[in-house]
Scaffold this active site. Structure first.
Site, PDB file in Angstrom:
ATOM      1  N   ARG A  39       0.857  -1.181   0.000  1.00 30.66           N
ATOM      2  CA  ARG A  39       0.000   0.000   0.000  1.00 30.66           C
ATOM      3  C   ARG A  39       0.892   1.230   0.000  1.00 30.66           C
ATOM      4  NH1 ARG A  39      -0.329   2.813   4.769  1.00 30.66           N
ATOM      5  NH2 ARG A  39       0.262   1.766   6.714  1.00 30.66           N
ATOM      6  N   HIS A  40       0.276   2.378  -0.272  1.00 33.16           N
ATOM      7  CA  HIS A  40       1.012   3.632  -0.268  1.00 33.16           C
ATOM      8  C   HIS A  40       1.251   4.077   1.175  1.00 33.16           C
ATOM      9  CE1 HIS A  40       2.061   7.814  -1.208  1.00 33.16           C
ATOM     10  NE2 HIS A  40       2.211   7.435  -2.464  1.00 33.16           N
ATOM     11  N   PRO A  41       2.409   4.645   1.479  1.00 31.89           N
ATOM     12  CA  PRO A  41       2.673   5.009   2.878  1.00 31.89           C
ATOM     13  C   PRO A  41       1.884   6.210   3.375  1.00 31.89           C
ATOM     14  CG  PRO A  41       4.514   5.642   1.478  1.00 31.89           C
ATOM     15  CD  PRO A  41       3.601   4.800   0.629  1.00 31.89           C
ATOM     16  N   PHE A  48      -4.911   2.941  -1.546  1.00 29.46           N
ATOM     17  CA  PHE A  48      -3.911   3.007  -2.606  1.00 29.46           C
ATOM     18  C   PHE A  48      -3.035   1.774  -2.445  1.00 29.46           C
ATOM     19  CE2 PHE A  48      -0.785   4.591  -5.431  1.00 29.46           C
ATOM     20  CZ  PHE A  48      -1.253   5.746  -6.059  1.00 29.46           C
TER      21      PHE A  48
END
Length: 377
Positions: free
Chosen positions: A225-227, A232
């Site tokens: 996932r996006h940080p 996302f």
């Protein structure tokens, strides 16, 4: 004519970073002469093989010409010097100091040919306390910080699934060479380009660098996932994983409508990207309660209809098939590899179509024609 038609490149590099750099130059028309030791580039002896030809070597050395020279032999060294006199670019990826000992270092070659773009690619650069250390892609990935932020939060640091440090250094090398050629057109002067794999890998990490700069805490692994943005990442459908990316509130509201939960738009947990990221497990559970009821293909199709970016997790063959019409792939022209898929640089130049097929040089096969074409024979 291709953008680099008429540009002569001497490729003294081996294995990956340097050969990838020069293959990109060959893709756009440069005359790349690969200078190999008498037993050939190391990658000629690395698999996979088809009828004795290394496919790996062929991928990295497409559309080059080969000449074998023993740089410890005085006659061969003089031949190389003569080639340098007529070259526009020289690329090497020896460990710092080795080129000087062989008589082909930057200072000596620029003295012979002041217009030369002399390009050195190494693990840690030509200067600094680490410059003499040997480097491989895995070591650079580990030292660059990319492994520390790749993988699951509860797992071990994980390398990227390709030799990205080597490839990124080669990509920066080709970019820098083109820039240096433009500058030479203004000034008439060449220069020495110093490209370090570690520098290249650190420079890629803009998201992670912004996190570090913001609070001084080095970022760690968060999985697929996006940080800093949610949702996302990778979500499980009924039959396969799928990627969804709702990077702003409007798109997220479209996603909520898609999954039948528009009522959550004003809920404190879901209202902002920051809140969604802080409660990522809860947001994930809400989304997957819907995605798990549908096939990955249906999730992608329905998301597209709703204006939500989505995509399948493809294997390499599927990825190749999806870009084939763009000219990113071609095929080899070689007795052993004829018709096999070849990769090439991905930019579509309006004035010059992608060349096809790609040739593969046999060791020392072009000695006579190179010496003739470069007017020393």
């Amino acid at each position: 004519m291709p953008a680099l038609s008429g540009i002569r490149v001497l490729d003294l590099s081996r294995v990956l970073a340097g050969p990838f750099c020069t293959s990109l130059l060959a893709d756009i028309g440069a005359d790349v002469v690969k200078v190999e030791p008498p037993n050939g580039d190391d990658t000629r002896h690395l698999g996979p093989f088809v009828e004795g030809m290394s496919v790996y070597f062929a991928m990295l050395n497409r559309d080059k010409r080969s000449i074998a020279l023993d740089l410890k032999n005085d006659e061969d060294l003089r031949t190389l010097w003569s080639l340098v006199d007529r070259a526009d670019v020289l690329v090497e990826n020896f460990r710092p100091g080795v080129a000087d000992r062989l008589g082909v270092g930057a200072e000596a070659m620029l003295a012979r040919n002041p217009g030369l773009i002399y390009t050195s690619i190494s693990g840690f650069g030509q200067t600094g306390e680490m410059s003499a250390r040997p480097a491989y892609d895995l070591i650079i990935q580990a030292m660059s910080g990319i492994m520390e932020t790749t993988g699951r939060a509860d797992g071990e640091p994980t390398k990227v699934g390709e030799s990205i440090a080597d490839l990124q250094a080669g990509l920066y090398g080709s970019w820098a060479i083109c820039a240096a050629l433009v500058e030479r057109g203004r000034t008439g002067r060449g220069q020495h380009l110093d490209i370090a794999m570690l520098d290249a890998m650190v420079s890629l990490q803009l998201t992670n660098a912004s996190l570090l700069a913001a609070d001084g805490t080095p970022p760690t692994r968060v999985g697929n996932r996006h940080p800093v943005s949610t949702p996302f990442g990778v979500y499980q459908a009924a039959d396969a994983p799928v990627v969804l990316a709702a990077a702003n509130d409007r798109t997220f509201q479209n996603l909520l409508a898609l999954i039948g939960r528009p009522d959550l738009a004003d809920h404190p947990t879901y209202r902002t990207d920051e809140a969604r990221t802080a409660h990522e497990p809860e947001v994930r559970a809400t989304i997957e309660s819907w995605t798990r009821q549908h096939s990955a293909a249906d999730v992608v199709a329905l998301a597209g209809q709703q204006g939500v970016p989505a995509g399948p997790v493809q294997d390499l063959q599927q990825a190749l098939d999806s870009v084939r019409h763009r000219g990113v792939t071609g095929h080899f022209q070689h007795p052993a590899l004829d018709g096999m898929t070849a990769l090439r640089q991905p930019v579509a130049f309006q004035n010059t179509p992608h060349a096809s097929p790609s040739t593969t040089p046999e060791l020392d096969a072009h000695r006579a024609e190179v010496l003739h074409d470069w007017t020393i024979g």
